[in-house]
Design a protein around this motif. Structure first.
Motif, PDB file in Angstrom:
ATOM      1  N   VAL A 276       0.823  -1.199   0.000  1.00 62.88           N
ATOM      2  CA  VAL A 276       0.000   0.000   0.000  1.00 62.88           C
ATOM      3  C   VAL A 276       0.865   1.260   0.000  1.00 62.88           C
ATOM      4  O   VAL A 276       0.615   2.216  -0.741  1.00 62.88           O
ATOM      5  CB  VAL A 276      -0.937   0.010   1.228  1.00 62.88           C
ATOM      6  N   ASP A 277       1.912   1.259   0.823  1.00 63.19           N
ATOM      7  CA  ASP A 277       2.698   2.473   1.037  1.00 63.19           C
ATOM      8  C   ASP A 277       3.774   2.704  -0.014  1.00 63.19           C
ATOM      9  O   ASP A 277       4.137   3.846  -0.295  1.00 63.19           O
ATOM     10  CB  ASP A 277       3.372   2.423   2.415  1.00 63.19           C
ATOM     11  N   GLU A 278       4.290   1.626  -0.615  1.00 62.09           N
ATOM     12  CA  GLU A 278       5.482   1.749  -1.445  1.00 62.09           C
ATOM     13  C   GLU A 278       5.246   1.509  -2.928  1.00 62.09           C
ATOM     14  O   GLU A 278       6.120   1.790  -3.752  1.00 62.09           O
ATOM     15  CB  GLU A 278       6.559   0.771  -0.941  1.00 62.09           C
ATOM     16  N   VAL A 279       4.070   0.994  -3.289  1.00 59.11           N
ATOM     17  CA  VAL A 279       3.797   0.640  -4.685  1.00 59.11           C
ATOM     18  C   VAL A 279       2.586   1.437  -5.158  1.00 59.11           C
ATOM     19  O   VAL A 279       1.578   1.518  -4.463  1.00 59.11           O
ATOM     20  CB  VAL A 279       3.510  -0.878  -4.817  1.00 59.11           C
ATOM     21  N   PRO A 280       2.671   2.070  -6.345  1.00 54.90           N
ATOM     22  CA  PRO A 280       1.510   2.806  -6.865  1.00 54.90           C
ATOM     23  C   PRO A 280       0.258   1.940  -6.889  1.00 54.90           C
ATOM     24  O   PRO A 280       0.317   0.723  -7.129  1.00 54.90           O
ATOM     25  CB  PRO A 280       1.955   3.192  -8.285  1.00 54.90           C
ATOM     26  N   ALA A 281      -0.881   2.572  -6.643  1.00 51.56           N
ATOM     27  CA  ALA A 281      -2.128   1.852  -6.380  1.00 51.56           C
ATOM     28  C   ALA A 281      -2.520   0.861  -7.470  1.00 51.56           C
ATOM     29  O   ALA A 281      -3.070  -0.196  -7.186  1.00 51.56           O
ATOM     30  CB  ALA A 281      -3.259   2.850  -6.153  1.00 51.56           C
ATOM     31  N   GLY A 282      -2.269   1.176  -8.729  1.00 48.17           N
ATOM     32  CA  GLY A 282      -2.710   0.306  -9.805  1.00 48.17           C
ATOM     33  C   GLY A 282      -1.719  -0.774 -10.188  1.00 48.17           C
ATOM     34  O   GLY A 282      -1.955  -1.516 -11.145  1.00 48.17           O
ATOM     35  N   GLU A 283      -0.634  -0.906  -9.449  1.00 50.63           N
ATOM     36  CA  GLU A 283       0.419  -1.856  -9.811  1.00 50.63           C
ATOM     37  C   GLU A 283       0.448  -3.047  -8.859  1.00 50.63           C
ATOM     38  O   GLU A 283      -0.010  -2.970  -7.733  1.00 50.63           O
ATOM     39  CB  GLU A 283       1.780  -1.153  -9.801  1.00 50.63           C
ATOM     40  N   ARG A 284       0.992  -4.159  -9.371  1.00 50.25           N
ATOM     41  CA  ARG A 284       1.192  -5.401  -8.612  1.00 50.25           C
ATOM     42  C   ARG A 284      -0.115  -5.876  -7.971  1.00 50.25           C
ATOM     43  O   ARG A 284      -0.157  -6.274  -6.821  1.00 50.25           O
ATOM     44  CB  ARG A 284       2.295  -5.223  -7.562  1.00 50.25           C
ATOM     45  N   LEU A 285      -1.164  -5.847  -8.777  1.00 44.31           N
ATOM     46  CA  LEU A 285      -2.468  -6.253  -8.251  1.00 44.31           C
ATOM     47  C   LEU A 285      -2.490  -7.732  -7.879  1.00 44.31           C
ATOM     48  O   LEU A 285      -3.127  -8.124  -6.888  1.00 44.31           O
ATOM     49  CB  LEU A 285      -3.560  -5.941  -9.268  1.00 44.31           C
ATOM     50  N   ALA A 286      -1.796  -8.568  -8.647  1.00 41.09           N
ATOM     51  CA  ALA A 286      -1.769  -9.997  -8.324  1.00 41.09           C
ATOM     52  C   ALA A 286      -1.090 -10.234  -6.983  1.00 41.09           C
ATOM     53  O   ALA A 286      -1.532 -11.070  -6.181  1.00 41.09           O
ATOM     54  CB  ALA A 286      -1.049 -10.770  -9.427  1.00 41.09           C
ATOM     55  N   ASP A 287      -0.016  -9.486  -6.721  1.00 39.15           N
ATOM     56  CA  ASP A 287       0.665  -9.613  -5.431  1.00 39.15           C
ATOM     57  C   ASP A 287      -0.240  -9.155  -4.294  1.00 39.15           C
ATOM     58  O   ASP A 287      -0.274  -9.771  -3.221  1.00 39.15           O
ATOM     59  CB  ASP A 287       1.950  -8.786  -5.421  1.00 39.15           C
ATOM     60  N   ARG A 288      -0.971  -8.079  -4.516  1.00 36.52           N
ATOM     61  CA  ARG A 288      -1.884  -7.581  -3.482  1.00 36.52           C
ATOM     62  C   ARG A 288      -2.962  -8.618  -3.168  1.00 36.52           C
ATOM     63  O   ARG A 288      -3.291  -8.861  -2.000  1.00 36.52           O
ATOM     64  CB  ARG A 288      -2.538  -6.273  -3.941  1.00 36.52           C
ATOM     65  N   LEU A 289      -3.517  -9.213  -4.226  1.00 33.55           N
ATOM     66  CA  LEU A 289      -4.566 -10.215  -4.012  1.00 33.55           C
ATOM     67  C   LEU A 289      -4.009 -11.443  -3.292  1.00 33.55           C
ATOM     68  O   LEU A 289      -4.691 -12.038  -2.451  1.00 33.55           O
ATOM     69  CB  LEU A 289      -5.178 -10.609  -5.345  1.00 33.55           C
ATOM     70  N   ALA A 290      -2.781 -11.823  -3.613  1.00 35.42           N
ATOM     71  CA  ALA A 290      -2.172 -12.973  -2.943  1.00 35.42           C
ATOM     72  C   ALA A 290      -1.986 -12.700  -1.454  1.00 35.42           C
ATOM     73  O   ALA A 290      -2.256 -13.560  -0.606  1.00 35.42           O
ATOM     74  CB  ALA A 290      -0.835 -13.311  -3.596  1.00 35.42           C
ATOM     75  N   VAL A 291      -1.526 -11.498  -1.127  1.00 33.93           N
ATOM     76  CA  VAL A 291      -1.352 -11.135   0.279  1.00 33.93           C
ATOM     77  C   VAL A 291      -2.707 -11.054   0.981  1.00 33.93           C
ATOM     78  O   VAL A 291      -2.856 -11.471   2.137  1.00 33.93           O
ATOM     79  CB  VAL A 291      -0.580  -9.805   0.398  1.00 33.93           C
ATOM     80  N   LYS A 292      -3.700 -10.531   0.277  1.00 33.64           N
ATOM     81  CA  LYS A 292      -5.038 -10.423   0.870  1.00 33.64           C
ATOM     82  C   LYS A 292      -5.578 -11.800   1.224  1.00 33.64           C
ATOM     83  O   LYS A 292      -6.129 -11.992   2.321  1.00 33.64           O
ATOM     84  CB  LYS A 292      -5.973  -9.711  -0.103  1.00 33.64           C
ATOM     85  N   THR A 293      -5.431 -12.761   0.338  1.00 27.49           N
ATOM     86  CA  THR A 293      -5.948 -14.103   0.636  1.00 27.49           C
ATOM     87  C   THR A 293      -5.150 -14.762   1.759  1.00 27.49           C
ATOM     88  O   THR A 293      -5.718 -15.519   2.557  1.00 27.49           O
ATOM     89  CB  THR A 293      -5.944 -14.989  -0.624  1.00 27.49           C
ATOM     90  N   ARG A 294      -3.856 -14.472   1.861  1.00 23.01           N
ATOM     91  CA  ARG A 294      -3.073 -14.980   2.993  1.00 23.01           C
ATOM     92  C   ARG A 294      -3.547 -14.349   4.300  1.00 23.01           C
ATOM     93  O   ARG A 294      -3.592 -15.010   5.344  1.00 23.01           O
ATOM     94  CB  ARG A 294      -1.583 -14.708   2.781  1.00 23.01           C
ATOM     95  N   ALA A 295      -3.894 -13.074   4.250  1.00 28.17           N
ATOM     96  CA  ALA A 295      -4.440 -12.427   5.452  1.00 28.17           C
ATOM     97  C   ALA A 295      -5.743 -13.093   5.866  1.00 28.17           C
ATOM     98  O   ALA A 295      -5.998 -13.304   7.063  1.00 28.17           O
ATOM     99  CB  ALA A 295      -4.652 -10.940   5.193  1.00 28.17           C
ATOM    100  N   TYR A 296      -6.577 -13.449   4.886  1.00 34.11           N
ATOM    101  CA  TYR A 296      -7.805 -14.180   5.192  1.00 34.11           C
ATOM    102  C   TYR A 296      -7.494 -15.528   5.852  1.00 34.11           C
ATOM    103  O   TYR A 296      -8.201 -15.961   6.771  1.00 34.11           O
ATOM    104  CB  TYR A 296      -8.613 -14.420   3.924  1.00 34.11           C
TER     105      TYR A 296
END
Length: 350
Positions: A276-296
């Motif tokens: 969230v803090d270091e990567v522009p909002a529209g980038e690395r969406l697959a990585d964000r989703l992977a981390v989100k599912t790990r948080a779940y």
């Protein structure tokens, strides 16, 4: 005076410890009370992201996330009601509208609490709420399927789509009125206490000066889509509260489980917030989703462990463990988009 960020975090902790956590089971079963919302308003947390010039704290995002975690871990129902408030503040702060001067200060200083009625925009090209121009203002027709905080909010930020494909946002009073009628309160498996209803719109007219934003739908959607690829801070708050219960269970097995899951929680939280803090909002969406599912995954493990450690007692309605488990289930689908749903189901298959 504007409260500095550390003071706001301290205020959030006091609110959580003295008001939210002691009343969480009652709020879950009977509904978040106006008295609790009055304490939320007094605490100053509603202005965390608001401009200093309008009485807000304009605190860094990290502070707002920490406050969200604190409140969600104490009482997710109350957290979720106040969470609706912060998007209207951000949108209004960037708006060139008469509503900015009328509403921004009372929203920042806690005089007013705002709700939101715009998640249905994500159903486009379906148009659950349609907006047309009428003399002196705009008319809203259709149905808002979810509106949180009915009877607690003072105003709402309402959105619909115009015939020419504009996503239009305007403020309205959060009360029954000509053209606006709430459905009976929705009975939910979790967070029923948020006083969530549907809104029937049949010719609700708001004045032109209440309009705060109008832009082509696709332009709005491009900005909106990346937001839900990041974990909601409430996930970490509820998971942390479940691990606190586990730690307090007393036996060595529960404590060891709490320590192992706590390490996983801290790691996935660190990765999520770095994106969230270091990567522009529209980038690395697959990585964000992977981390989100790990948080779940960690959330599910933490709340399940709290139930297991509590045994049969954990299923009593006075037990925080069963409430946290249901709140965790709610957070799995809160703000869900098609992309999030697909990524989560893929992860579960894997």
């Amino acid at each position: 005076m504007t409260a500095p960020a550390p003071t706001l975090i301290e205020a959030a902790r006091r609110l959580a410890d003295e008001v939210l956590a002691p009343g969480a089971e009652s709020a879950d079963r009977e509904g978040v009370s106006p008295a609790t919302i009055a304490e939320v308003k007094r605490s100053g947390v509603l202005g965390v992201g608001g401009p200093v010039a309008y009485g807000g704290a304009q605190a860094p995002d990290a502070v707002a996330r920490e406050i969200a975690e604190i409140l969600a871990g104490a009482c997710c129902s109350t957290y979720f009601v106040q969470a609706q408030h912060h998007s209207p503040v951000r949108i209004l702060a960037a708006a060139d509208s008469p509503a900015r001067e009328r509403l921004l200060r009372p929203l920042c200083d806690g005089t007013l609490l705002s709700g939101i009625a715009f998640s249905h925009l994500r159903a486009y090209p379906r148009k659950p709420v349609r907006v047309t121009r009428v003399p002196g203002g705009r008319r809203f027709d259709g149905r808002v399927p979810w509106y949180t905080g009915w009877g607690l909010n003072d105003v709402m930020l309402l959105a619909g789509v115009t015939d020419d494909g504009e996503a239009l946002f305007a403020f309205a009073d959060a009360r029954e009125q000509t053209g606006l009628r709430p459905t009976p309160q929705l009975q939910l498996a979790a967070l029923t206490g948020t006083r969530t209803v549907g809104l029937e719109l049949d010719g609700l007219v708001v004045p032109e000066e209440a309009v705060v934003r109008s832009r082509p739908y696709e332009e709005w959607a491009i900005a909106d889509r990346p937001k839900n690829t990041n974990p909601n801070p409430a996930v970490f708050g509820v998971a942390g509260a479940a691990l606190d219960l586990l730690e307090a269970a007393g036996d060595a097995e529960a404590k060891e489980t709490a320590q192992v899951l706590g390490e996983r929680l801290r790691e996935v939280r660190r990765e999520a917030y770095a994106l969230v803090d270091e990567v522009p909002a529209g980038e690395r969406l697959a990585d964000r989703l992977a981390v989100k599912t790990r948080a779940y995954d960690v959330l599910r493990a933490a709340t399940t462990a709290a139930i297991v450690a509590g045994g049969g007692r954990a299923f009593g309605l006075g037990s925080p463990a069963q409430r946290l488990a249901r709140e965790g289930l709610f957070l799995l689908v809160q703000g869900q988009t098609a992309d999030v749903r697909s990524a989560h189901l893929r992860a579960l298959r894997g």
